[in-house]
Design an enzyme around this catalytic site. Structure first.
Site, PDB file in Angstrom:
ATOM      1  N   SER A 153       0.790  -1.223   0.000  1.00 29.63           N
ATOM      2  CA  SER A 153       0.000   0.000   0.000  1.00 29.63           C
ATOM      3  C   SER A 153       0.827   1.281   0.000  1.00 29.63           C
ATOM      4  O   SER A 153       0.323   2.331  -0.369  1.00 29.63           O
ATOM      5  CB  SER A 153      -0.937  -0.004   1.206  1.00 29.63           C
ATOM      6  OG  SER A 153      -0.199  -0.158   2.392  1.00 29.63           O
ATOM      7  N   HIS A 179      -5.343  -4.077  -1.775  1.00 32.42           N
ATOM      8  CA  HIS A 179      -5.062  -3.038  -2.772  1.00 32.42           C
ATOM      9  C   HIS A 179      -4.942  -3.584  -4.198  1.00 32.42           C
ATOM     10  O   HIS A 179      -4.635  -2.829  -5.120  1.00 32.42           O
ATOM     11  CB  HIS A 179      -3.795  -2.262  -2.393  1.00 32.42           C
ATOM     12  CG  HIS A 179      -4.001  -1.356  -1.224  1.00 32.42           C
ATOM     13  ND1 HIS A 179      -4.549  -0.101  -1.343  1.00 32.42           N
ATOM     14  CD2 HIS A 179      -3.765  -1.537   0.099  1.00 32.42           C
ATOM     15  CE1 HIS A 179      -4.638   0.460  -0.155  1.00 32.42           C
ATOM     16  NE2 HIS A 179      -4.163  -0.395   0.747  1.00 32.42           N
ATOM     17  N   LYS A 230     -12.293  -1.136   0.147  1.00 31.65           N
ATOM     18  CA  LYS A 230     -11.453  -0.257  -0.673  1.00 31.65           C
ATOM     19  C   LYS A 230     -12.087  -0.127  -2.061  1.00 31.65           C
ATOM     20  O   LYS A 230     -13.029   0.634  -2.210  1.00 31.65           O
ATOM     21  CB  LYS A 230     -10.021  -0.768  -0.670  1.00 31.65           C
ATOM     22  CG  LYS A 230      -9.441  -0.588   0.742  1.00 31.65           C
ATOM     23  CD  LYS A 230      -7.975  -0.768   0.890  1.00 31.65           C
ATOM     24  CE  LYS A 230      -7.570  -0.310   2.284  1.00 31.65           C
ATOM     25  NZ  LYS A 230      -6.954  -1.377   3.089  1.00 31.65           N
TER      26      LYS A 230
HETATM   27  C1  LIG Z   1      -6.905  -1.752   4.483  1.00 39.88           C
HETATM   28  C2  LIG Z   1      -6.244  -3.059   4.596  1.00 39.88           C
HETATM   29  C3  LIG Z   1      -6.781  -4.061   5.414  1.00 39.88           C
HETATM   30  C4  LIG Z   1      -7.971  -3.829   6.284  1.00 39.88           C
HETATM   31  O1  LIG Z   1      -9.150  -3.768   5.555  1.00 39.88           O
HETATM   32  P1  LIG Z   1     -10.459  -3.118   6.204  1.00 39.88           P
HETATM   33  O2  LIG Z   1     -11.553  -3.716   5.411  1.00 39.88           O
HETATM   34  O3  LIG Z   1     -10.340  -1.642   6.032  1.00 39.88           O
HETATM   35  O4  LIG Z   1     -10.505  -3.535   7.634  1.00 39.88           O
HETATM   36  C5  LIG Z   1      -6.144  -5.286   5.418  1.00 39.88           C
HETATM   37  N1  LIG Z   1      -5.028  -5.511   4.683  1.00 39.88           N
HETATM   38  C6  LIG Z   1      -4.483  -4.560   3.904  1.00 39.88           C
HETATM   39  C7  LIG Z   1      -3.262  -4.865   3.097  1.00 39.88           C
HETATM   40  C8  LIG Z   1      -5.074  -3.294   3.849  1.00 39.88           C
HETATM   41  O5  LIG Z   1      -4.517  -2.361   3.075  1.00 39.88           O
END
Ligand SMILES: *Cc1c(COP(=O)(O)O)cnc(C)c1O
Length: 396
Positions: free
Chosen positions: A185, A213, A243
């Site tokens: 990320s 991502h 996301k």
């Molecule tokens: C954002 C993210 C999460 C968490 O996801 P949420 O649905 O926001 O709890 C887990 N792993 C990665 C790599 C992330 O970027």
């Protein structure tokens, strides 16, 4: 208040503030769309993870409302009591179909999915090889499992092979897992899935890819594993519904046996109330939109490529991202903070990212162009980047 708590909080807060690690939280008075308003001030929003603009997509909002009308606002119980509604099952079937796996399980967030899924399978008799830049929820999930955690150098396949070999030869572990982000990320680099699969097959590693991502971005939206055509080779395809999908929730897609196990052993699935009906319906619709029409993913890439080219042309260091994640790397931590503050004052909302989230000396602001931005918004953002960069002497 307890004296010991008071002491702990006062000291802790003062310490955070002194180190510049205390978060102040901006409150939006608009939806989290391509433009936002904060305290009545309009800004171009380059900070959200809303890759496809689905957080404010009218079709998703409509099915969310319809599901709420039909099922109510809450699921009423945990999944294993009677909180499994038809819409949850439909969502899971849709995820499995999209990911190319036999089955899928949905959790209430990506974070608790990692907490639940890793610890349902790994135990203190096992070892987990983990990329050093993995997300916090992976780190916490690994800790919760009580397995031995072995850090692997970032994206270093020789280091992975060496450490896998050592772990196998030690004879100390019943099972060994390799776990990695699909897309990282902070830098936007893509995990080397073909090489991971080769090493995993050689050493019988369990493979777990967190594609928070990559989903909605790579592989026509189906993610990093599909991008490489290796859907049947990765044991856990984990992802989030928060996301690119634009809603909330997390999931694992995999074999029927794995999903059967997680549905009986994943603790957030057993002990925390299921996704709201509206969220489940909207997430399912998001996948359908990607399947029916490739323009969402295409628009994301067009916008990202456009934005990256322009930033580079005016002289910024945008790192080595292979995805729409676009860092502007400044190096100095204080400069990154100052730069972001100036950009926000001028109407571009971006966040500084500094140590310990990224290594010391690689302070940056991170841009997330998305499918909902118009070219006019991106041009306006670039003009502000040019003005502020010159003012601060970052570009010529
Ligand atoms: C954002 C993210 C999460 C968490 O996801 P949420 O649905 O926001 O709890 C887990 N792993 C990665 C790599 C992330 O970027």
């Amino acid at each position: 208040m307890s004296k010991s708590l008071e002491h702990f909080l006062d000291e802790g807060l003062a310490n955070l503030k002194e180190k510049g690690l205390y978060n102040t939280i901006d409150v939006l008075d608009s939806a989290n769309g391509p433009e936002i308003t904060i305290d009545g001030k309009r800004m171009i929003n380059l900070a959200s993870n809303n890759y496809l603009g689905f957080a404010t997509n009218p079709d998703l909002m409509q099915v969310c409302n319809e599901a709420t009308d039909k099922y109510g606002v809450g699921a009423g119980a945990v999944r294993t009591i009677n909180g499994t509604l038809k819409i949850h099952e439909e969502l899971e079937n849709k995820i499995a179909e999209f990911k190319g796996t036999e089955a899928a399980i949905a959790f209430q967030s990506g974070f608790n999915c990692n907490m639940g899924a890793i610890s349902a399978v790994m135990t203190k008799e096992d070892a987990i090889l983990s990329d050093e830049l993995n997300h916090a929820s992976i780190i916490d999930g690994c800790r919760l499992s009580r397995a031995k955690i072995i850090r692997v150098k970032h994206q270093d396949m020789e280091d992975l092979e060496q450490k896998a070999k050592e772990a196998v030869e030690s004879g100390q572990y019943k099972k060994i897992m390799y776990i990695t982000d699909g897309v990282f990320s902070m830098d936007g680099d893509i995990a080397n899935i073909p090489e991971i699969v080769r090493i995993a097959e050689k050493y019988d590693l369990i493979t777990y890819v967190d594609d928070a991502h990559g989903s909605g971005v790579l592989g026509k939206g189906a993610g990093t594993v599909k991008h490489f055509g290796l859907s049947d080779k990765i044991d856990f395809q984990m992802g989030t519904l928060s996301k690119a999908i634009g809603v909330v929730g997390g999931y694992v897609a995999g074999s029927q046996r794995l999903i059967d196990w997680l549905k009986s052993q994943g603790r957030p699935f057993l002990f925390s109330t299921s996704l709201t009906p509206g969220a489940a319906a909207a997430a399912k619709k998001a996948i359908e939109l990607m399947q029916e029409d490739d323009h969402y993913v295409q628009d994301l890439w067009d916008n990202a490529n456009y934005f990256k080219e322009k930033l580079q042309a005016i002289g910024y260091d945008i790192g080595k991202s292979e995805t729409p994640i676009t860092p502007v790397i400044l190096g100095d931590e204080l400069l990154a903070q100052k730069f972001s503050k100036k950009l926000i004052e001028n109407g571009v909302y971006v966040k500084p990212i500094v140590f310990p989230t990224v290594p010391m000396g690689t302070g940056r602001v991170r841009n997330m162009p998305n499918a909902a931005h118009t070219k006019e918004m991106l041009d306006e953002a670039i003009a502000i980047y040019e003005k502020v960069g010159k003012e601060l002497g970052i570009i010529k």
